[in-house]
Motif scaffolding. Structure first.
Motif, PDB file in Angstrom:
ATOM      1  N   PHE A   1      38.627  10.991  32.668  1.00  0.00           N
ATOM      2  CA  PHE A   1      38.589  10.426  31.151  1.00  0.00           C
ATOM      3  C   PHE A   1      38.922  11.422  30.159  1.00  0.00           C
ATOM      4  CE2 PHE A   1      37.328   9.138  27.113  1.00  0.00           C
ATOM      5  CZ  PHE A   1      38.264   8.147  26.913  1.00  0.00           C
ATOM      6  N   LEU A   2      37.997  12.648  30.466  1.00  0.00           N
ATOM      7  CA  LEU A   2      38.348  13.927  29.378  1.00  0.00           C
ATOM      8  C   LEU A   2      39.315  14.795  29.657  1.00  0.00           C
ATOM      9  CD1 LEU A   2      34.163  14.858  29.578  1.00  0.00           C
ATOM     10  CD2 LEU A   2      35.410  13.374  28.105  1.00  0.00           C
ATOM     11  N   GLY A   3      39.928  14.695  30.713  1.00  0.00           N
ATOM     12  CA  GLY A   3      41.304  15.080  31.047  1.00  0.00           C
ATOM     13  C   GLY A   3      41.594  15.945  32.304  1.00  0.00           C
ATOM     14  N   MET A   4      40.492  15.865  33.204  1.00  0.00           N
ATOM     15  CA  MET A   4      40.665  16.614  34.538  1.00  0.00           C
ATOM     16  C   MET A   4      41.546  15.702  35.626  1.00  0.00           C
ATOM     17  SD  MET A   4      37.455  17.598  37.084  1.00  0.00           S
ATOM     18  CE  MET A   4      36.568  18.483  35.676  1.00  0.00           C
ATOM     19  N   THR A   5      42.266  16.639  36.363  1.00  0.00           N
ATOM     20  CA  THR A   5      43.077  15.684  37.123  1.00  0.00           C
ATOM     21  C   THR A   5      42.568  15.293  38.310  1.00  0.00           C
ATOM     22  OG1 THR A   5      43.591  17.564  38.307  1.00  0.00           O
ATOM     23  CG2 THR A   5      45.175  17.433  36.687  1.00  0.00           C
ATOM     24  N   THR A   6      42.858  14.296  39.163  1.00  0.00           N
ATOM     25  CA  THR A   6      42.074  13.430  40.282  1.00  0.00           C
ATOM     26  C   THR A   6      41.867  14.792  41.162  1.00  0.00           C
ATOM     27  OG1 THR A   6      43.178  11.610  39.921  1.00  0.00           O
ATOM     28  CG2 THR A   6      42.179  11.813  42.079  1.00  0.00           C
TER      29      THR A   6
ATOM     30  N   GLU B   1      31.150   8.317  39.992  1.00  0.00           N
ATOM     31  CA  GLU B   1      30.979   7.921  38.551  1.00  0.00           C
ATOM     32  C   GLU B   1      31.291   9.133  37.437  1.00  0.00           C
ATOM     33  OE1 GLU B   1      28.697   3.845  38.758  1.00  0.00           O
ATOM     34  OE2 GLU B   1      27.645   5.649  39.072  1.00  0.00           O
ATOM     35  N   TYR B   2      30.886  10.365  38.095  1.00  0.00           N
ATOM     36  CA  TYR B   2      30.990  11.612  37.357  1.00  0.00           C
ATOM     37  C   TYR B   2      32.408  11.901  37.313  1.00  0.00           C
ATOM     38  CZ  TYR B   2      26.195  13.231  35.945  1.00  0.00           C
ATOM     39  OH  TYR B   2      25.098  13.238  35.125  1.00  0.00           O
ATOM     40  N   LYS B   3      33.163  11.743  38.453  1.00  0.00           N
ATOM     41  CA  LYS B   3      34.271  11.855  38.531  1.00  0.00           C
ATOM     42  C   LYS B   3      35.260  11.078  37.390  1.00  0.00           C
ATOM     43  CE  LYS B   3      34.729  13.250  43.459  1.00  0.00           C
ATOM     44  NZ  LYS B   3      35.453  12.973  44.726  1.00  0.00           N
ATOM     45  N   THR B   4      34.828   9.795  37.304  1.00  0.00           N
ATOM     46  CA  THR B   4      35.534   8.886  36.525  1.00  0.00           C
ATOM     47  C   THR B   4      35.294   9.728  35.277  1.00  0.00           C
ATOM     48  OG1 THR B   4      35.097   6.951  37.836  1.00  0.00           O
ATOM     49  CG2 THR B   4      35.249   6.582  35.410  1.00  0.00           C
TER      50      THR B   4
END
Length: 240
Positions: free
Chosen positions: A134-139, A127-130
């Protein structure tokens, strides 16, 4: 014009549109989303913020009780804290820091469950990754460890409360540099310099560590790693 809306439920996202009606018909303004506040068992009220598809509390948790009513012990002694294998909380340096600051919890408190108010939970690592994506970090970056991304951390940080005021808080997350309590000896460190937030996820190496997120005053990125459960960190709740 302005209007007051009553009868709203807590911890809820609402969508509204203004409209005007005349002989030519009805005209509508743009849709606007807002969210209502949440309250914990101690009566503390938390503003909320919509970030992407998620609803977050806008400040860190400071409840002294689990949602079922059981007390979370306050532990002030450093040695006692470092030797714990059960839930505990404290204020940074055993002193309440002021408005907006939350309590520090060890991960045994998170592990016990029921820490956040009903309808809310301690976010998982995913959920932190989500949030980060959203803020712009790539997967690929979000799945890494250590410092990741570019300026996503600055988007989370409050524009004040940090030694270096480089936070933009463009997300509305309003992260404060609350410091931490070192699990090895129970000492307090880095108020205004560092902020740590627990996830509810075990470290991939086993069950002796848990994953966290870290923001630094001088760093725009977000740090991801694991640490022993005795560490003292902040908690930010996410809507179920």
């Amino acid at each position: 014009y302005t209007i007051e809306i009553d009868g709203l439920n807590p911890s809820t996202i609402y969508y509204v549109r203004a409209y005007a009606r005349n002989s030519a018909g009805t005209g509508y303004g743009p849709q606007v989303a807002f969210s209502t506040s949440a309250t914990d068992i101690d009566g503390n009220i938390y503003k909320t913020v919509i970030i992407g598809t998620q609803l977050w509390m806008q400040s860190d948790l400071k409840t002294t009780r689990f949602r079922g009513g059981a007390d979370i012990p306050f532990v002030t002694d450093n040695t006692a804290w470092s030797n714990l294998t059960s839930p505990a909380c404290c204020w940074f340096d055993n002193t309440q820091q002021g408005s907006g600051y939350g309590l520090i919890y060890n991960w045994y408190t998170v592990e016990a469950g029921g820490l956040c108010p009903s309808g809310w939970h301690v976010p998982t690592d995913e959920e932190y990754k989500t949030l980060e994506r959203f803020l712009g970090m790539t997967t690929a970056e979000s799945n890494g460890t250590g410092w990741r991304g570019n300026d996503e951390g600055n988007k989370l940080k409050s524009a004040t409360t940090w030694v270096q005021a480089n936070g933009t808080n463009s997300s509305g997350f309003s992260a404060i540099g609350e410091g931490y309590r070192y699990g090895g000896d129970g000492s307090f460190n880095d108020l205004g310099v560092v902020g740590y937030w627990w996830t509810s996820t075990y470290h991939w190496d086993g069950t002796t560590k848990a994953l966290y997120r870290r923001l630094d005053s001088s760093e725009g990125r977000i740090y991801r790693e694991g640490v022993i459960k005795a560490g003292g960190k902040s908690v930010r709740c996410l809507k179920d």
